[in-house]
Structure formats: C-alpha cells, structure tokens
Design a protein around this motif. Structure first.
Motif, PDB file in Angstrom:
ATOM      1  N   SER A 286       0.832  -1.208   0.000  1.00 20.17           N
ATOM      2  CA  SER A 286       0.000   0.000   0.000  1.00 20.17           C
ATOM      3  C   SER A 286       0.866   1.257   0.000  1.00 20.17           C
TER       4      SER A 286
ATOM      5  N   SER B 180      -5.089   0.441  -1.318  1.00 18.26           N
ATOM      6  CA  SER B 180      -5.268   0.658   0.115  1.00 18.26           C
ATOM      7  C   SER B 180      -4.749  -0.589   0.836  1.00 18.26           C
TER       8      SER B 180
ATOM      9  N   ASN C 178      -1.550   6.438   0.167  1.00 17.63           N
ATOM     10  CA  ASN C 178      -1.653   5.705   1.428  1.00 17.63           C
ATOM     11  C   ASN C 178      -1.211   6.580   2.594  1.00 17.63           C
TER      12      ASN C 178
END
Ligand code: URA
Length: 230
Positions: A9, A15, A91
C-alpha cells in the motif's frame, strides 16, 4: 522488515485492505515465491511482483504543510478536518507529525512516515528550535519580553522554560524562538505575563522554513537537503 500489505500500500495506489486481497489471491510474488499471507514480514530489499509487474520499494515520505486555521494535527477527528485529510496521497496511513500545531494556529507542519527522523525533531534531547510569529491582544513592554528571553514559569509547572529568543516587530507583534515543545507552550508563555495570543504562525522548525510559495492548505515534499537537516 515491513509487513507485505503495508509495503504494497506504500508502494502502489492500493489501500491496505486492497493489498491484503491481492496477496490472498496469490497475485504477489516475493523473491520468486508466491506469498499469500498479507502479514508476512519482508525485507525492504525484497524483489516483489504484483501481477508480474515489479513493484518499486516505498521510500519514506517527508512533507511540509502550510496548516490553515481550523484543521487539527491528528490522524482522525470526529468533527474537524485533519492535516492528513489535506494530503492527496495514495496511502496516508503511517504518516505522523513531527510536532503539532493547535487548531487555531497556522504555518509549518512537518509530516513523515520515518519515525527515527521525526524523533530527532521532537525529542526533548534535541532541543530543536521552532520559530513562531505571535500576535497579542495587548501591548507587551521590553521588560516583560525580557522575562520570556530568560525563561518563565508556566502555570502548573515548576521548571521554568528554557531561554528563548524574542524579537519585537511591534508593540503587539513578536517573533519567538523556543527550543522545547511543552503543551500550548507559546500561548502559556504569554499567558504567564498576563497577555493573550490572538494569532500564532509557525515559520520554521530547525533549519526548515515554511516555503513562501505554499498558501494555507498546500504542501510539498521536502527536498533531500531539507530532509538531511535532521
Ligand atoms: N505553542 C502553542 O501554544 N501552540 C502551538 O500550536 C504551538 C506552540
């Protein structure tokens, strides 16, 4: 070492939960072996393929933000926008502040996912200098300003503040440099003199100054030279 899902991520637009799904689906190869456990620890030097595409190693991130009024320096907040919400990054998990600012304060906030780097800034041992522009409710005379320079005892504390640098810009406007980070320190230093801070703006942390090209709410990556200051 880093968790495989965290690595993915950080290094891609996935994600954390999407990263976990692609790992479980057997789409990730680490050093030639399919790894299906998202929590596996991997070396940062590992060679990682996702769907047969090489995934670059994630670099630590270092950002400067011009914090606006009304935004909190917190990872999450039930009522206010957070400084992390202002970042348009794939992220944001893992990012943290190298020193916070109050909700009503503006100016330089440093944000990173490198805990060693931020520790060198916020650790009391470092005595890192922070410079603030301060606007006061009432005029402050030279003698009172001098008390801040020497060190002043804050309400509820025994140990006086470390000596500070104070520059008078007008009778109600000062530039203050402190080398500690006590709770609401600047506001409490002026409160100890019977005055009140009505506006507070951080100009610099150590040798890193807020970029004048950033308007409130904007951010940019630090340059390698800025990162190397700490
Ligand atoms: N001191 C304060 O009082 N508030 C801040 O946000 C930073 C330093």
């Amino acid at each position: 070492m880093i968790r495989l899902d965290r690595f993915l991520s950080n290094a891609t637009a996935l994600s954390r939960s999407q990263a976990q799904r692609v790992v479980r689906a057997g789409r990730v190869i680490v050093d030639g072996v399919v790894v299906k456990q998202a929590s596996s620890s991997i070396e940062l030097s590992a060679q990682i393929f996702l769907d047969e595409v090489l995934v670059a190693a994630p670099l630590p991130r270092y950002l400067m933000l011009h914090k606006p009024v009304g935004v909190v320096c917190a990872a999450q907040d039930p009522t206010h926008r957070t400084a992390i919400d202002l970042l348009d990054l794939p992220n944001p998990a893992g990012l943290h502040f190298a020193g916070r600012l109050d909700i009503d304060a503006t100016g330089l906030v440093l944000i990173t996912d490198d805990g060693h780097w931020s520790h060198r800034i916020v650790s009391p041992v470092s005595q890192c200098a922070k410079t603030y522009r301060v606007w006061l409710a009432d005029p402050l005379d030279e003698q009172k300003a001098g008390r801040l320079a020497k060190g002043i005892t804050l309400q509820g504390e025994k140990q006086p503040t470390r000596p500070a640098e104070i520059e008078r810009l007008s009778s109600k406007e000062f530039r203050l440099t402190i080398s500690e980070g006590r709770y609401h320190q600047v506001k409490r230093m002026f409160a100890a003199l019977g005055n009140r801070v009505i506006r507070l703006h951080r100009e610099s942390i150590g040798a890193i100054s807020l970029d004048p090209d950033l308007v409130a709410g904007e951010y940019r990556p630090l340059s390698p030279a800025e990162v190397a200051f700490f």
